[in-house]
Design a protein around this motif. Structure first.
Motif, PDB file in Angstrom:
ATOM      1  N   PHE A  44       0.812  -1.217   0.000  1.00  0.00           N
ATOM      2  CA  PHE A  44       0.000   0.000   0.000  1.00  0.00           C
ATOM      3  C   PHE A  44       0.849   1.272   0.000  1.00  0.00           C
ATOM      4  O   PHE A  44       0.300   2.373   0.051  1.00  0.00           O
ATOM      5  N   LYS A  45       2.164   1.135  -0.029  1.00  0.00           N
ATOM      6  CA  LYS A  45       3.042   2.310  -0.038  1.00  0.00           C
ATOM      7  C   LYS A  45       3.433   2.668  -1.465  1.00  0.00           C
ATOM      8  O   LYS A  45       3.404   1.828  -2.371  1.00  0.00           O
ATOM      9  N   ASP A  46       3.837   3.940  -1.649  1.00  0.00           N
ATOM     10  CA  ASP A  46       4.428   4.320  -2.927  1.00  0.00           C
ATOM     11  C   ASP A  46       5.948   4.169  -2.824  1.00  0.00           C
ATOM     12  O   ASP A  46       6.508   3.916  -1.755  1.00  0.00           O
ATOM     13  N   LEU A  47       6.647   4.339  -3.934  1.00  0.00           N
ATOM     14  CA  LEU A  47       8.083   4.092  -3.949  1.00  0.00           C
ATOM     15  C   LEU A  47       8.854   5.077  -3.075  1.00  0.00           C
ATOM     16  O   LEU A  47       9.876   4.716  -2.471  1.00  0.00           O
ATOM     17  N   ASP A  48       8.378   6.307  -2.991  1.00  0.00           N
ATOM     18  CA  ASP A  48       9.072   7.296  -2.158  1.00  0.00           C
ATOM     19  C   ASP A  48       9.049   6.886  -0.692  1.00  0.00           C
ATOM     20  O   ASP A  48      10.072   6.995   0.014  1.00  0.00           O
ATOM     21  N   GLN A  49       7.911   6.444  -0.199  1.00  0.00           N
ATOM     22  CA  GLN A  49       7.843   6.035   1.200  1.00  0.00           C
ATOM     23  C   GLN A  49       8.662   4.767   1.443  1.00  0.00           C
ATOM     24  O   GLN A  49       9.232   4.596   2.523  1.00  0.00           O
ATOM     25  N   ILE A  50       8.727   3.883   0.458  1.00  0.00           N
ATOM     26  CA  ILE A  50       9.543   2.669   0.609  1.00  0.00           C
ATOM     27  C   ILE A  50      11.018   3.037   0.727  1.00  0.00           C
ATOM     28  O   ILE A  50      11.753   2.482   1.554  1.00  0.00           O
ATOM     29  N   ARG A  51      11.453   4.004  -0.089  1.00  0.00           N
ATOM     30  CA  ARG A  51      12.867   4.405  -0.056  1.00  0.00           C
ATOM     31  C   ARG A  51      13.206   5.159   1.229  1.00  0.00           C
ATOM     32  O   ARG A  51      14.275   4.959   1.812  1.00  0.00           O
ATOM     33  N   ASN A  52      12.322   6.033   1.664  1.00  0.00           N
ATOM     34  CA  ASN A  52      12.629   6.905   2.796  1.00  0.00           C
ATOM     35  C   ASN A  52      12.212   6.328   4.153  1.00  0.00           C
ATOM     36  O   ASN A  52      12.656   6.836   5.188  1.00  0.00           O
ATOM     37  N   GLY A  53      11.353   5.320   4.155  1.00  0.00           N
ATOM     38  CA  GLY A  53      10.885   4.756   5.414  1.00  0.00           C
ATOM     39  C   GLY A  53      11.611   3.468   5.759  1.00  0.00           C
ATOM     40  O   GLY A  53      12.753   3.237   5.355  1.00  0.00           O
ATOM     41  N   ASN A  54      10.920   2.624   6.508  1.00  0.00           N
ATOM     42  CA  ASN A  54      11.473   1.314   6.858  1.00  0.00           C
ATOM     43  C   ASN A  54      10.394   0.262   6.698  1.00  0.00           C
ATOM     44  O   ASN A  54       9.227   0.578   6.429  1.00  0.00           O
ATOM     45  N   LEU A  55      10.758  -0.984   6.861  1.00  0.00           N
ATOM     46  CA  LEU A  55       9.835  -2.080   6.606  1.00  0.00           C
ATOM     47  C   LEU A  55       8.607  -2.038   7.503  1.00  0.00           C
ATOM     48  O   LEU A  55       7.511  -2.408   7.095  1.00  0.00           O
ATOM     49  N   MET A  56       8.785  -1.582   8.739  1.00  0.00           N
ATOM     50  CA  MET A  56       7.706  -1.653   9.717  1.00  0.00           C
ATOM     51  C   MET A  56       6.827  -0.413   9.736  1.00  0.00           C
ATOM     52  O   MET A  56       5.842  -0.369  10.475  1.00  0.00           O
ATOM     53  N   SER A  57       7.158   0.594   8.961  1.00  0.00           N
ATOM     54  CA  SER A  57       6.374   1.830   8.988  1.00  0.00           C
ATOM     55  C   SER A  57       5.002   1.622   8.369  1.00  0.00           C
ATOM     56  O   SER A  57       4.814   0.836   7.434  1.00  0.00           O
ATOM     57  N   ILE A  58       4.025   2.350   8.900  1.00  0.00           N
ATOM     58  CA  ILE A  58       2.653   2.273   8.399  1.00  0.00           C
ATOM     59  C   ILE A  58       2.502   3.187   7.192  1.00  0.00           C
ATOM     60  O   ILE A  58       3.052   4.302   7.177  1.00  0.00           O
ATOM     61  N   PRO A  59       1.798   2.759   6.138  1.00  0.00           N
ATOM     62  CA  PRO A  59       1.608   3.623   4.964  1.00  0.00           C
ATOM     63  C   PRO A  59       0.934   4.938   5.343  1.00  0.00           C
ATOM     64  O   PRO A  59      -0.104   4.943   6.006  1.00  0.00           O
ATOM     65  N   THR A  60       1.536   6.036   4.947  1.00  0.00           N
ATOM     66  CA  THR A  60       0.966   7.348   5.261  1.00  0.00           C
ATOM     67  C   THR A  60      -0.198   7.694   4.344  1.00  0.00           C
ATOM     68  O   THR A  60      -1.170   8.326   4.750  1.00  0.00           O
ATOM     69  N   SER A  61      -0.095   7.269   3.081  1.00  0.00           N
ATOM     70  CA  SER A  61      -1.175   7.506   2.118  1.00  0.00           C
ATOM     71  C   SER A  61      -1.463   6.190   1.386  1.00  0.00           C
ATOM     72  O   SER A  61      -0.962   5.965   0.277  1.00  0.00           O
ATOM     73  N   PRO A  62      -2.225   5.302   2.007  1.00  0.00           N
ATOM     74  CA  PRO A  62      -2.469   3.982   1.405  1.00  0.00           C
ATOM     75  C   PRO A  62      -3.078   4.100   0.009  1.00  0.00           C
ATOM     76  O   PRO A  62      -3.955   4.921  -0.241  1.00  0.00           O
ATOM     77  N   SER A  63      -2.583   3.266  -0.895  1.00  0.00           N
ATOM     78  CA  SER A  63      -3.057   3.294  -2.268  1.00  0.00           C
ATOM     79  C   SER A  63      -3.106   1.885  -2.836  1.00  0.00           C
ATOM     80  O   SER A  63      -2.256   1.038  -2.511  1.00  0.00           O
ATOM     81  N   PHE A  64      -4.094   1.641  -3.695  1.00  0.00           N
ATOM     82  CA  PHE A  64      -4.220   0.347  -4.363  1.00  0.00           C
ATOM     83  C   PHE A  64      -3.530   0.351  -5.729  1.00  0.00           C
ATOM     84  O   PHE A  64      -3.744  -0.566  -6.527  1.00  0.00           O
ATOM     85  N   ALA A  65      -2.713   1.354  -5.981  1.00  0.00           N
ATOM     86  CA  ALA A  65      -2.067   1.451  -7.294  1.00  0.00           C
ATOM     87  C   ALA A  65      -1.176   0.245  -7.573  1.00  0.00           C
ATOM     88  O   ALA A  65      -1.165  -0.295  -8.686  1.00  0.00           O
ATOM     89  N   ALA A  66      -0.421  -0.190  -6.571  1.00  0.00           N
ATOM     90  CA  ALA A  66       0.456  -1.347  -6.768  1.00  0.00           C
ATOM     91  C   ALA A  66      -0.352  -2.611  -7.025  1.00  0.00           C
ATOM     92  O   ALA A  66       0.027  -3.454  -7.846  1.00  0.00           O
ATOM     93  N   TRP A  67      -1.483  -2.759  -6.340  1.00  0.00           N
ATOM     94  CA  TRP A  67      -2.338  -3.919  -6.548  1.00  0.00           C
ATOM     95  C   TRP A  67      -2.911  -3.914  -7.967  1.00  0.00           C
ATOM     96  O   TRP A  67      -2.947  -4.955  -8.630  1.00  0.00           O
ATOM     97  N   SER A  68      -3.346  -2.746  -8.406  1.00  0.00           N
ATOM     98  CA  SER A  68      -3.903  -2.634  -9.750  1.00  0.00           C
ATOM     99  C   SER A  68      -2.858  -2.961 -10.808  1.00  0.00           C
ATOM    100  O   SER A  68      -3.135  -3.670 -11.783  1.00  0.00           O
ATOM    101  N   LYS A  69      -1.648  -2.458 -10.617  1.00  0.00           N
ATOM    102  CA  LYS A  69      -0.590  -2.731 -11.584  1.00  0.00           C
ATOM    103  C   LYS A  69      -0.212  -4.207 -11.567  1.00  0.00           C
ATOM    104  O   LYS A  69      -0.008  -4.819 -12.627  1.00  0.00           O
ATOM    105  N   ALA A  70      -0.089  -4.800 -10.382  1.00  0.00           N
ATOM    106  CA  ALA A  70       0.260  -6.223 -10.293  1.00  0.00           C
ATOM    107  C   ALA A  70      -0.797  -7.082 -10.978  1.00  0.00           C
ATOM    108  O   ALA A  70      -0.472  -8.105 -11.586  1.00  0.00           O
ATOM    109  N   TRP A  71      -2.043  -6.674 -10.904  1.00  0.00           N
ATOM    110  CA  TRP A  71      -3.125  -7.470 -11.473  1.00  0.00           C
ATOM    111  C   TRP A  71      -3.225  -7.336 -12.989  1.00  0.00           C
ATOM    112  O   TRP A  71      -3.473  -8.318 -13.697  1.00  0.00           O
TER     113      TRP A  71
END
Length: 294
Positions: A44-71
């Motif tokens: 549910f994270k975007d790439l910026d939050q993945i790069r700047n955050g850590n594995l355990m951080s909660i998504p600040t702006s949850p999005s289904f964009a990755a799910w849609s692209k994966a599907w």
């Protein structure tokens, strides 16, 4: 005069033991659920939050964009249609393979437990041998058989393989369960004039709900999660979801999209996860119901 208070011997010690037990259970639950949390949160994270955050951080702006692209649009090699075709291939494969292997196992278990014949125990031993046979052993003979039948690299070929591979396990489940059913039921039905199939449909099958649920869940999980048969025997248009997930994760792009990979893994695992969440208690009950005799 007030009644004397009742003190339960060892009550404090029992509470401490219970607290320790719950603490250990919570620790183990957190240990096993952490990877699932990482996968879900990352998807549910975007790439910026993945790069700047850590594995355990909660998504600040949850999005289904990755799910849609994966599907629908993620690339699996040179094909950029997402996991949808692979998911549907798995559906077309799993449904008939599970139903056929379960039906054959039920009939085999019925015969080997209630209609024994000379050599039935030897036949059951041969089927048990199939339970423990490594899958890699049958790759070459299976490919030759599929080629001879003209169904190599097709959904039909994969269905046949999983049916054959599943019959030993399903037979074992049903045979052990039916051994625990009273033989008098079959004998009484025979005295009333019932034949082989009437006894099976009217008496045995209605009593088979616990082991039926176990077998369906077992077969569904094994076939849906199978990778070896899928990658070896599938063609370009018949690859199951596990092969599609592997191709998606190993496709090289300019930017590694971990959120898409995690969403794809969740899509691939959701069916089996839902099955165990919705029917897990019936799975455990069925296993214990067939574990007494055999």
């Amino acid at each position: 005069m007030s009644a004397p208070s009742t003190v339960t011997p060892g009550g404090t010690g029992l509470q401490i033991h219970r607290i320790i037990l719950w603490a250990l259970l919570l620790v183990f639950a957190a240990f096993f659920l952490t990877p699932l949390y990482v996968m879900v949160s990352t998807s549910f994270k975007d790439l910026d939050q993945i790069r700047n955050g850590n594995l355990m951080s909660i998504p600040t702006s949850p999005s289904f964009a990755a799910w849609s692209k994966a599907w629908s649009t993620a690339c699996t090699g040179v094909d950029c249609n997402g996991l949808k075709p692979f998911f549907m291939n798995s559906v077309y494969l799993v449904v008939p393979a599970v139903l056929i292997s379960t039906a054959v196992g039920a009939i085999n278990g019925y015969v080997l437990s209630k209609w024994k014949f000379r050599g039935s125990e030897f036949m059951f031993a041969l089927l048990l041998f199939g339970v423990f046979m490594p899958m890699q052993v049958v790759l070459l003979p299976m490919s030759q058989v599929l080629g001879y039948l003209g169904i190599a690299s097709s959904i039909s070929g994969l269905i046949l393989i999983h049916v054959i591979a599943g019959i030993p396990s399903t037979t074992l489940f049903f045979r052990n369960y039916y051994v625990g059913l009273p033989d008098e039921l079959v004998k009484a039905a025979m005295l009333d004039g019932a034949g082989f199939w009437r006894i099976f449909w009217r008496i045995i099958l209605p009593l088979s709900t616990p082991i039926l649920v176990v077998t369906l869940i077992w077969q569904f999980t094994n076939i849906w999660n199978d990778f070896l048969y899928g990658v070896v025997f599938s063609g370009a248009d018949s690859k199951p979801i596990t092969v599609g997930l592997n191709n998606l994760a190993n496709t090289t792009t300019s930017v590694k999209e971990y959120n898409v990979d995690m969403a794809a893994a969740m899509i691939a695992g959701l069916p089996t996860l839902l099955v165990y969440v919705l029917a897990g208690k019936y799975f455990v009950r069925g296993l214990t119901a067939g574990a007494v005799k055999g």
